[in-house]
Scaffold this motif. Structure first.
Motif, mmCIF file in Angstrom:
data_model
loop_
_atom_site.group_PDB
_atom_site.id
_atom_site.type_symbol
_atom_site.label_atom_id
_atom_site.label_comp_id
_atom_site.label_asym_id
_atom_site.label_seq_id
_atom_site.Cartn_x
_atom_site.Cartn_y
_atom_site.Cartn_z
ATOM 1 N N GLN A 196 6.183 10.301 8.024
ATOM 2 C CA GLN A 196 7.423 9.746 8.532
ATOM 3 C C GLN A 196 7.212 8.391 9.203
ATOM 4 O OE1 GLN A 196 6.373 12.775 8.932
ATOM 5 N NE2 GLN A 196 7.964 14.207 8.311
ATOM 6 N N ASP A 197 6.057 8.193 9.834
ATOM 7 C CA ASP A 197 5.826 6.958 10.558
ATOM 8 C C ASP A 197 5.653 5.766 9.634
ATOM 9 O OD1 ASP A 197 5.986 8.284 12.902
ATOM 10 O OD2 ASP A 197 3.823 8.499 13.184
ATOM 11 N N ALA A 198 5.380 6.017 8.347
ATOM 12 C CA ALA A 198 5.120 4.913 7.432
ATOM 13 C C ALA A 198 6.320 3.993 7.332
ATOM 14 C CB ALA A 198 4.761 5.455 6.046
ATOM 15 N N SER A 199 7.513 4.538 7.230
ATOM 16 C CA SER A 199 8.691 3.689 7.110
ATOM 17 C C SER A 199 9.098 3.107 8.442
ATOM 18 C CB SER A 199 9.862 4.489 6.521
ATOM 19 O OG SER A 199 10.211 5.558 7.373
ATOM 20 N N ALA A 200 8.598 3.682 9.532
ATOM 21 C CA ALA A 200 8.971 3.188 10.846
ATOM 22 C C ALA A 200 8.135 1.995 11.271
ATOM 23 C CB ALA A 200 8.829 4.301 11.887
ATOM 24 N N ASP A 201 6.978 1.785 10.600
ATOM 25 C CA ASP A 201 6.079 0.713 11.013
ATOM 26 C C ASP A 201 6.723 -0.659 10.906
ATOM 27 O OD1 ASP A 201 4.098 2.451 11.646
ATOM 28 O OD2 ASP A 201 2.989 2.217 9.788
ATOM 29 N N ASN A 202 7.663 -0.860 9.957
ATOM 30 C CA ASN A 202 8.265 -2.179 9.799
ATOM 31 C C ASN A 202 9.731 -2.176 10.203
ATOM 32 O OD1 ASN A 202 9.406 -0.744 7.757
ATOM 33 N ND2 ASN A 202 9.106 -2.304 6.174
ATOM 34 N N GLY A 203 10.151 -1.174 10.959
ATOM 35 C CA GLY A 203 11.510 -1.126 11.432
ATOM 36 C C GLY A 203 12.517 -0.757 10.362
ATOM 37 N N ALA A 204 12.056 -0.240 9.243
ATOM 38 C CA ALA A 204 12.972 0.069 8.147
ATOM 39 C C ALA A 204 13.523 1.473 8.273
ATOM 40 C CB ALA A 204 12.251 -0.083 6.808
ATOM 41 N N HIS A 205 14.710 1.647 7.724
ATOM 42 C CA HIS A 205 15.316 2.976 7.688
ATOM 43 C C HIS A 205 15.830 3.217 6.282
ATOM 44 C CE1 HIS A 205 17.654 6.496 8.661
ATOM 45 N NE2 HIS A 205 18.708 5.935 8.104
ATOM 46 N N VAL B 276 2.544 -5.629 -0.111
ATOM 47 C CA VAL B 276 2.409 -5.320 1.311
ATOM 48 C C VAL B 276 2.101 -3.833 1.415
ATOM 49 C CG1 VAL B 276 3.587 -5.182 3.533
ATOM 50 C CG2 VAL B 276 3.987 -7.145 2.026
ATOM 51 N N TYR B 277 0.994 -3.495 2.082
ATOM 52 C CA TYR B 277 0.576 -2.096 2.163
ATOM 53 C C TYR B 277 1.151 -1.444 3.412
ATOM 54 C CZ TYR B 277 -2.599 -3.459 -1.511
ATOM 55 O OH TYR B 277 -3.105 -3.926 -2.697
ATOM 56 N N LEU B 278 1.701 -0.251 3.210
ATOM 57 C CA LEU B 278 2.317 0.474 4.310
ATOM 58 C C LEU B 278 1.798 1.909 4.331
ATOM 59 C CD1 LEU B 278 4.481 -0.132 6.464
ATOM 60 C CD2 LEU B 278 6.144 0.936 4.962
ATOM 61 N N PRO B 279 1.131 2.355 5.400
ATOM 62 C CA PRO B 279 0.786 1.566 6.584
ATOM 63 C C PRO B 279 -0.283 0.520 6.259
ATOM 64 C CG PRO B 279 -0.266 3.718 6.685
ATOM 65 C CD PRO B 279 0.654 3.751 5.504
ATOM 66 N N PRO B 280 -0.388 -0.536 7.075
ATOM 67 C CA PRO B 280 -1.353 -1.602 6.782
ATOM 68 C C PRO B 280 -2.785 -1.126 6.947
ATOM 69 C CG PRO B 280 -0.298 -1.949 8.913
ATOM 70 C CD PRO B 280 0.438 -0.820 8.265
ATOM 71 N N PRO C 44 14.726 -0.883 -2.532
ATOM 72 C CA PRO C 44 14.381 -1.440 -1.219
ATOM 73 C C PRO C 44 12.883 -1.721 -1.131
ATOM 74 C CG PRO C 44 14.716 0.917 -1.051
ATOM 75 C CD PRO C 44 15.109 0.539 -2.450
ATOM 76 N N ALA C 45 12.528 -2.865 -0.583
ATOM 77 C CA ALA C 45 11.124 -3.238 -0.379
ATOM 78 C C ALA C 45 10.279 -3.034 -1.634
ATOM 79 C CB ALA C 45 10.539 -2.451 0.781
ATOM 80 N N PRO C 46 10.653 -3.667 -2.760
ATOM 81 C CA PRO C 46 9.908 -3.431 -4.002
ATOM 82 C C PRO C 46 8.501 -3.993 -3.995
ATOM 83 C CG PRO C 46 11.482 -5.214 -4.308
ATOM 84 C CD PRO C 46 11.747 -4.641 -2.947
ATOM 85 N N ASN C 47 8.185 -4.865 -3.020
ATOM 86 C CA ASN C 47 6.829 -5.411 -2.938
ATOM 87 C C ASN C 47 5.934 -4.568 -2.031
ATOM 88 O OD1 ASN C 47 8.367 -6.299 -0.665
ATOM 89 N ND2 ASN C 47 6.766 -7.785 -0.187
ATOM 90 N N THR C 48 6.395 -3.361 -1.685
ATOM 91 C CA THR C 48 5.619 -2.467 -0.820
ATOM 92 C C THR C 48 4.798 -1.486 -1.637
ATOM 93 O OG1 THR C 48 7.253 -2.584 0.954
ATOM 94 C CG2 THR C 48 5.782 -0.680 0.961
ATOM 95 N N VAL C 49 3.529 -1.334 -1.276
ATOM 96 C CA VAL C 49 2.701 -0.260 -1.820
ATOM 97 C C VAL C 49 2.757 0.875 -0.810
ATOM 98 C CG1 VAL C 49 0.401 0.459 -2.547
ATOM 99 C CG2 VAL C 49 1.186 -1.878 -3.015
ATOM 100 N N ASN C 50 3.447 1.932 -1.165
ATOM 101 C CA ASN C 50 3.625 3.083 -0.286
ATOM 102 C C ASN C 50 2.353 3.927 -0.368
ATOM 103 O OD1 ASN C 50 4.463 5.538 0.920
ATOM 104 N ND2 ASN C 50 6.595 5.071 0.409
ATOM 105 N N VAL C 51 1.399 3.651 0.506
ATOM 106 C CA VAL C 51 0.063 4.253 0.404
ATOM 107 C C VAL C 51 0.089 5.782 0.507
ATOM 108 C CG1 VAL C 51 -2.257 4.314 1.412
ATOM 109 C CG2 VAL C 51 -1.018 2.142 1.250
ATOM 110 N N PRO C 52 0.852 6.385 1.426
ATOM 111 C CA PRO C 52 0.877 7.851 1.474
ATOM 112 C C PRO C 52 1.369 8.479 0.181
ATOM 113 C CG PRO C 52 1.727 6.947 3.515
ATOM 114 C CD PRO C 52 1.596 5.800 2.561
ATOM 115 N N VAL C 53 2.415 7.924 -0.421
ATOM 116 C CA VAL C 53 2.920 8.467 -1.677
ATOM 117 C C VAL C 53 1.909 8.247 -2.796
ATOM 118 C CG1 VAL C 53 4.715 8.283 -3.442
ATOM 119 C CG2 VAL C 53 5.336 8.224 -1.027
ATOM 120 N N LEU C 54 1.312 7.064 -2.850
ATOM 121 C CA LEU C 54 0.295 6.802 -3.877
ATOM 122 C C LEU C 54 -0.863 7.774 -3.751
ATOM 123 C CD1 LEU C 54 -0.886 5.055 -6.138
ATOM 124 C CD2 LEU C 54 -1.780 3.511 -4.378
#
Length: 314
Positions: free
Chosen positions: A74-83, A112-116, A296-306
């Motif tokens: 859950q914190d992954a999307s919160a790191d950049n203030g996104a909802h 952009v890697y999330l979380p960094p 939304p945020a198509p340049n994000t690599v969602n590391v937990p999902v990956l």
């Protein structure tokens, strides 16, 4: 960290690629700090032990990985203030995002890697080198009958995606060969970009004109049922409620023409959802780029999902 929202890898603070030796070292370290005799908590110690017993056993670890076991993401999307307003299971409604002013958010931007990876606060779920790869796994033999024809068809899909889709979306990640969470079948390919996930299967049919009525492809009085992806799409949507999940079946032609065969799409009623799209190769390249780029945020690599998808590879 509680048992209900942490994966075994997070409990032991190891990457999902950890070796047996690394797991043993991590277990000894975690057990010492969690043991009640050392001032630790009994519940945490049981959690550490359960994690170790699962990951150190090859068969149990394999089954656990294939279950796409959830972690505390859950914190992954919160790191950049996104909802994110996640779509319901089976829905193709777009997720919405409220981002900070000035945030880069186009598909062509660098990933952009999330979380960094540079915060150093925890062991990464997967190494940066692995997260940086755009292609994971390749089609390989499974079963006995029709293996060569299937592999050749899947390789054509991989080549199409790597040449037509991935260069346009640097954050997109292609994972080949997943075990379906819905049954004992396989998912040939998935493409992840930001908060959108596309499941891709394939067929090989002679060139000509086909009509897709939502259930079958009709050609010259013959009805052809495509691979059944709808139930897999729904299962993956349940596993990843934060994503928008769709299914695609690409129909290749023997001659390799991306625009053959021609597929006439049926007209859907207003508000009707179609969990799987049937397209030719040109339609897949065009449709996937549009689907992934408009999220939304198509340049994000969602590391937990990956990481979870990589654990589900067969």
């Amino acid at each position: 960290m509680t048992e209900g929202n942490s994966s075994h890898y997070q409990v032991l603070k190891v990457a999902v690629t950890a070796t047996d030796k690394e797991i043993k070292v991590a277990y000894r370290r975690a057990a010492r700090s969690a043991h009640p005799d050392q001032g630790g908590d009994a519940a945490t110690f049981r959690q550490v032990t359960a994690a170790y017993e699962t990951l150190i056993d090859p068969l149990r670890r394999k089954a656990y990985d294939r279950s796409y076991a959830a972690g505390s993401f859950q914190d992954a999307s919160a790191d950049n203030g996104a909802h994110f307003d996640a779509p319901p299971a089976g829905s193709r409604a777009s997720a919405t995002v409220h981002r900070q002013p000035g945030t880069r958010n186009t598909a062509g931007d660098p990933p952009v890697y999330l979380p960094p990876y540079d915060d150093g606060s925890m062991v990464p779920l997967i190494p940066l080198a692995q997260a940086s790869q755009q292609v994971h796994g390749m089609p390989r033999k499974r079963g006995i009958f029709g293996a060569e024809a299937r592999i050749q068809r899947e390789m054509r899909t991989v080549q199409l995606l790597t040449r037509q889709v991935l260069p346009a979306i640097p954050a997109a990640r292609l994972i080949n060969g997943l075990l379906s969470p819905a049954d004992n079948s396989h998912i040939d390919h998935v493409v992840l970009s930001g908060y959108r996930l596309a499941l891709v299967g394939s067929m090989l049919l002679p060139k000509g004109a086909y009509a897709w009525d939502g259930r079958t492809l009709n050609h010259g009085g013959r009805a052809i049922a495509p691979p059944q992806l709808g139930h897999v799409v729904r299962a993956m949507q349940d596993i990843f409620p934060e994503l928008n999940v769709t299914g695609w079946t690409v129909v290749h032609s023997p001659g390799g023409n991306l625009h053959e065969p021609v597929i006439d799409q049926h007209r859907r009623s207003a508000g009707e959802l179609e969990p799987v799209r049937i397209v030719n190769a040109a339609g897949l390249a065009r449709g996937l780029k549009e689907f992934l780029s408009s999220g939304p945020a198509p340049n994000t690599v969602n590391v937990p999902v990956l990481a979870r998808l990589l654990r589900g590879m067969h």
